[in-house]
Write a protein that holds these residues in place. Structure first.
Motif, PDB file in Angstrom:
ATOM      1  N   GLU A 124      -8.578  42.140 -14.164  1.00 37.88           N
ATOM      2  CA  GLU A 124      -9.602  41.185 -14.596  1.00 37.88           C
ATOM      3  C   GLU A 124     -11.026  41.667 -14.335  1.00 37.88           C
ATOM      4  O   GLU A 124     -11.996  41.075 -14.829  1.00 37.88           O
ATOM      5  N   LYS A 128     -16.240  45.549 -16.401  1.00 38.87           N
ATOM      6  CA  LYS A 128     -17.149  44.462 -16.057  1.00 38.87           C
ATOM      7  C   LYS A 128     -18.270  45.003 -15.176  1.00 38.87           C
ATOM      8  O   LYS A 128     -18.216  46.126 -14.682  1.00 38.87           O
ATOM      9  N   LYS A 139     -14.300  38.028  -9.264  1.00 38.49           N
ATOM     10  CA  LYS A 139     -14.077  37.516 -10.610  1.00 38.49           C
ATOM     11  C   LYS A 139     -15.107  36.447 -10.963  1.00 38.49           C
ATOM     12  O   LYS A 139     -15.578  36.379 -12.109  1.00 38.49           O
ATOM     13  N   GLU A 140     -15.467  35.617  -9.988  1.00 38.85           N
ATOM     14  CA  GLU A 140     -16.435  34.539 -10.233  1.00 38.85           C
ATOM     15  C   GLU A 140     -17.867  35.065 -10.322  1.00 38.85           C
ATOM     16  O   GLU A 140     -18.775  34.341 -10.715  1.00 38.85           O
ATOM     17  N   ASN A 141     -18.069  36.331  -9.946  1.00 36.24           N
ATOM     18  CA  ASN A 141     -19.418  36.895  -9.939  1.00 36.24           C
ATOM     19  C   ASN A 141     -19.631  37.969 -10.999  1.00 36.24           C
ATOM     20  O   ASN A 141     -20.584  38.744 -10.922  1.00 36.24           O
ATOM     21  N   ILE A 142     -18.758  37.990 -11.988  1.00 40.88           N
ATOM     22  CA  ILE A 142     -18.938  38.940 -13.093  1.00 40.88           C
ATOM     23  C   ILE A 142     -20.218  38.590 -13.849  1.00 40.88           C
ATOM     24  O   ILE A 142     -20.494  37.425 -14.131  1.00 40.88           O
ATOM     25  N   ILE A 143     -21.002  39.601 -14.160  1.00 45.40           N
ATOM     26  CA  ILE A 143     -22.247  39.398 -14.912  1.00 45.40           C
ATOM     27  C   ILE A 143     -21.899  39.334 -16.395  1.00 45.40           C
ATOM     28  O   ILE A 143     -21.350  40.280 -16.958  1.00 45.40           O
ATOM     29  N   GLU A 144     -22.247  38.217 -17.009  1.00 47.05           N
ATOM     30  CA  GLU A 144     -21.860  37.995 -18.398  1.00 47.05           C
ATOM     31  C   GLU A 144     -22.957  38.336 -19.402  1.00 47.05           C
ATOM     32  O   GLU A 144     -22.753  38.203 -20.603  1.00 47.05           O
ATOM     33  N   ASP A 145     -24.136  38.750 -18.920  1.00 46.27           N
ATOM     34  CA  ASP A 145     -25.217  39.031 -19.871  1.00 46.27           C
ATOM     35  C   ASP A 145     -24.936  40.308 -20.645  1.00 46.27           C
ATOM     36  O   ASP A 145     -23.966  41.024 -20.395  1.00 46.27           O
ATOM     37  N   LYS A 146     -25.798  40.614 -21.586  1.00 52.49           N
ATOM     38  CA  LYS A 146     -25.577  41.752 -22.468  1.00 52.49           C
ATOM     39  C   LYS A 146     -26.457  42.938 -22.081  1.00 52.49           C
ATOM     40  O   LYS A 146     -26.906  43.691 -22.937  1.00 52.49           O
TER      41      LYS A 146
END
Length: 268
Positions: A124, A128, A139-146
């Protein structure tokens, strides 16, 4: 005449009122300044104490040698090591995180970079990015920006391809004893001068210490020029460090070599 008196008196009253306001404000500011001076002194003491604790903590970390890693801690330990190569201020957002790939972790800060290979990366977390100061709940601290992923692998390849010298199967102690010429304090950096055959290179010693936390066992050293990256590599880790351009290069080298020869002669 009476009109002039009335006008002047009116002005005097207004000016006196302003004067009192300014004087009262000045007194409040003076009190605030004194309070701020006390706060400033307290903050300076806290900064100094915290800085000493940081230095002590770093010394302990840099002194860790050859500890075994349980499989359950493999990702955490490797993430921690990679995080030491990230940018830790809030200016350059693209390099303040560890980049996690299928079988390696990658981090860089513009002066140094690291690739740590691992076959135990949780599915998971693959491909990332996670901010460098995270130590749990990954997992809760994955950076979702582009934000663009910066990949320095080409720099590693170029440094190795265009090497002038390669030194095989070097240990940490070997490296320091064999190549160190001396150290200088230049532009607030603790710089060590290393000599690789006929080539002198200046490197921030803090970078070397961080590299040696991360690389275990023997490693190879790739050197190309005094202004191009130096690479440390073994089967588990690849590290790239940019050298520091020295001012008064020839005078600095001459002074260090003279000092080293004098020291060696004294020991004999």
């Amino acid at each position: 005449m009476s009109k002039n008196l009335i006008e002047l008196d009116k002005q005097l009253i207004e000016l006196s009122k302003k004067y009192n306001e300014y004087e009262n404000f000045f007194e409040r500011v003076e009190c605030e300044i004194e309070d701020l001076k006390e706060e400033r002194g307290a903050l300076q003491r806290l900064i100094s104490e915290t800085n000493q604790k940081i230095k002590r903590n770093k010394r302990l970390i840099y002194g860790l040698e050859g500890f075994k890693i349980d499989k359950k801690d493999d990702f955490l330990i490797k993430f921690i090591k990679a995080s030491y190569f990230c940018n830790h201020d809030d200016v350059y957002k693209s390099i303040d995180c560890v980049q996690i790939h299928d079988n390696y972790l990658l981090a860089l800060d513009g002066y140094k970079a690291i690739i740590i290979r691992s076959n135990l990366i949780p599915d998971e977390l693959k491909n990332k990015k996670i901010k460098c100061n995270v130590r749990e709940n990954f997992k809760e601290n994955i950076i979702e920006d582009k934000r663009e992923i910066i990949d320095p692998t080409e720099l590693f390849d170029n440094a190795k391809t265009h090497k002038k010298y390669i030194f095989k199967d070097i240990t940490k102690n070997d490296f320091l004893k064999r190549f160190t010429v001396g150290d200088i304090d230049e532009k607030y950096n603790n710089i060590n001068i290393f000599k690789f055959n006929d080539m002198y290179i200046g490197i921030n010693m803090e970078f070397i210490k961080k590299a040696f936390i991360c690389i275990e066992n023997k490693f190879d050293v790739y050197v190309s020029s005094p202004v191009k990256p130096i690479v440390f590599q073994n089967n588990d880790v690849s590290i790239l460090i940019l050298p520091i351009r020295l001012t008064n290069y020839e005078d600095t080298i001459r002074l260090l070599e003279t000092s080293k020869k004098a020291s060696e002669g004294h020991e004999m």
